[in-house]
Design an enzyme around this catalytic site. Structure first.
Site, PDB file in Angstrom:
ATOM      1  CG  HIS A 266       1.813   1.947  -1.777  1.00 32.52           C
ATOM      2  ND1 HIS A 266       0.754   2.191  -0.942  1.00 32.52           N
ATOM      3  CD2 HIS A 266       1.452   0.883  -2.545  1.00 32.52           C
ATOM      4  CE1 HIS A 266      -0.210   1.315  -1.184  1.00 32.52           C
ATOM      5  NE2 HIS A 266       0.196   0.504  -2.148  1.00 32.52           N
ATOM      6  CG  ASP A 267       7.334   2.114  -2.948  1.00 33.84           C
ATOM      7  OD1 ASP A 267       6.901   2.182  -1.778  1.00 33.84           O
ATOM      8  OD2 ASP A 267       7.659   1.041  -3.487  1.00 33.84           O
TER       9      ASP A 267
END
Length: 341
Positions: A266-267
């Site tokens: 995600h990040d």
């Protein structure tokens, strides 16, 4: 390509850690400051993790500022079952010798944006508490920042915390609503990287093997679903060893929750978008956050067609090329690890 000056707000976190390494890996990112919020783990552990990664990579000092230790309204919930007791899985980073800044995270956001109006990109990969506090104290913040990139939300996709809610938003829904409401006036709409795309970006043991090769680390290990919980990396490269042990925990979490022996990035993807938004396909929408729903508190709701009669306040990432991103991640972080040794 000129370096992008970044204010990075995190709740580090395994994938936040990899996002930080992605940014440290090349000259495209100028880290102005790292601000810390509670989320994956408590905020003070977040700060320790950030300082430790910076030192492990022999990166020049960057201000690391402590921010909100609790959400605006609700009690704090953390997720050590996903990220490990310290937020970095099985990794054991040396204790940092650098110190936490004396400034509060909200103060950093405001003062740095005032110092460099129109220049800074804000990247938030955790709950939006610090940014919400900052924009409440300084209503002109949306005009002072060049852009904001957020990892959070789920739109045409199931949640990962509750059926319709994503973790970062669920930790502090009030903060998320403040940010979406206040940044509706921004010249450049916030870019939102939600689960719709980030759950398509899955790191596998094969990616870790390629990363070790790119770093020149030996032996080149291949993590397996049936490895024991006590297994640890024997990599010669210090960065690869810590990344492998962190991601091993994350792979096991996804395995045990029925998602396969993968790790959603995600990040790191949001970090890549902050450096180059052209890697993502964006769609404008009016985004709001449900606060009152008995079953849906924390849900991000996107009005794609103007049914509310309100102008779009976000550009939502609706598509990307996961394989291309993972190739870039391996190349960048592999080169960083090779330099560190």
């Amino acid at each position: 390509m000129a370096a992008v000056p970044l204010l990075v707000d995190v709740d580090t976190g395994i994938d936040d850690s990899l996002a930080l390494l992605y940014l440290l890996a090349g000259p495209e990112a100028e880290l102005v400051a790292i601000t810390c919020t509670a989320g994956n783990v408590p905020a003070r552990q977040v700060a320790t993790n950030n300082l430790a990664w910076l030192e492990l990579c022999s990166h020049p000092p960057v201000e690391v500022a402590l921010g909100a230790e609790v959400p605006i309204v609700q009690a704090l919930k953390t997720t050590e079952e996903t990220h490990g007791p310290q937020g970095i899985g099985y990794a054991e980073l040396p204790a940092p010798t650098r110190s936490i800044s004396e400034r509060h995270a909200a103060q950093v956001w405001i003062e740095e944006a005032r110092r460099r109006p129109g220049e800074l990109t804000g990247l938030v990969t955790g709950p939006l508490t610090n940014l919400a506090l900052a924009v409440t104290l300084e209503p002109d913040l949306p005009h002072l920042l060049r852009r904001v990139v957020l990892m959070g939300g789920a739109f045409n996709h199931p949640g990962n915390t509750a059926p319709t809610t994503e973790w970062n938003i669920a930790v502090d829904p009030e903060a998320a609503k403040i940010v979406f409401d206040r940044f509706a006036v921004a010249a450049n709409r916030p870019i939102v990287c939600g689960l719709d795309v980030t759950e398509r970006i899955a790191m596998t043991p094969e990616h870790l093997r390629r990363l070790a090769e790119a770093a020149g680390s030996t032996p080149v290990e291949l993590l397996r679903p049936d490895d024991g919980d006590d297994d640890r990396s024997r990599a010669s490269n210090v960065v690869i060893k810590q990344v492998s042990d962190a991601v091993r925990f994350y792979l096991q979490f996804h395995r045990d929750s029925g998602r396969g022996f993968i790790a959603h990035m995600h990040d790191p993807f949001a970090a890549a978008v902050a450096l180059d938004p052209t890697i993502a396909v964006l769609r404008p929408a009016t985004v709001d956050v449900e606060l009152a729903g008995t079953l849906t508190r924390g849900q991000t709701v996107a009005d794609w067609d103007g049914l509310w009669g309100r102008q779009p306040n976000a550009d939502v990432v609706v598509d990307a090329a996961p394989a291309d991103f993972l190739d870039a991640f391996i190349e960048r972080v592999g080169a960083l690890a090779r330099r560190v040794g």
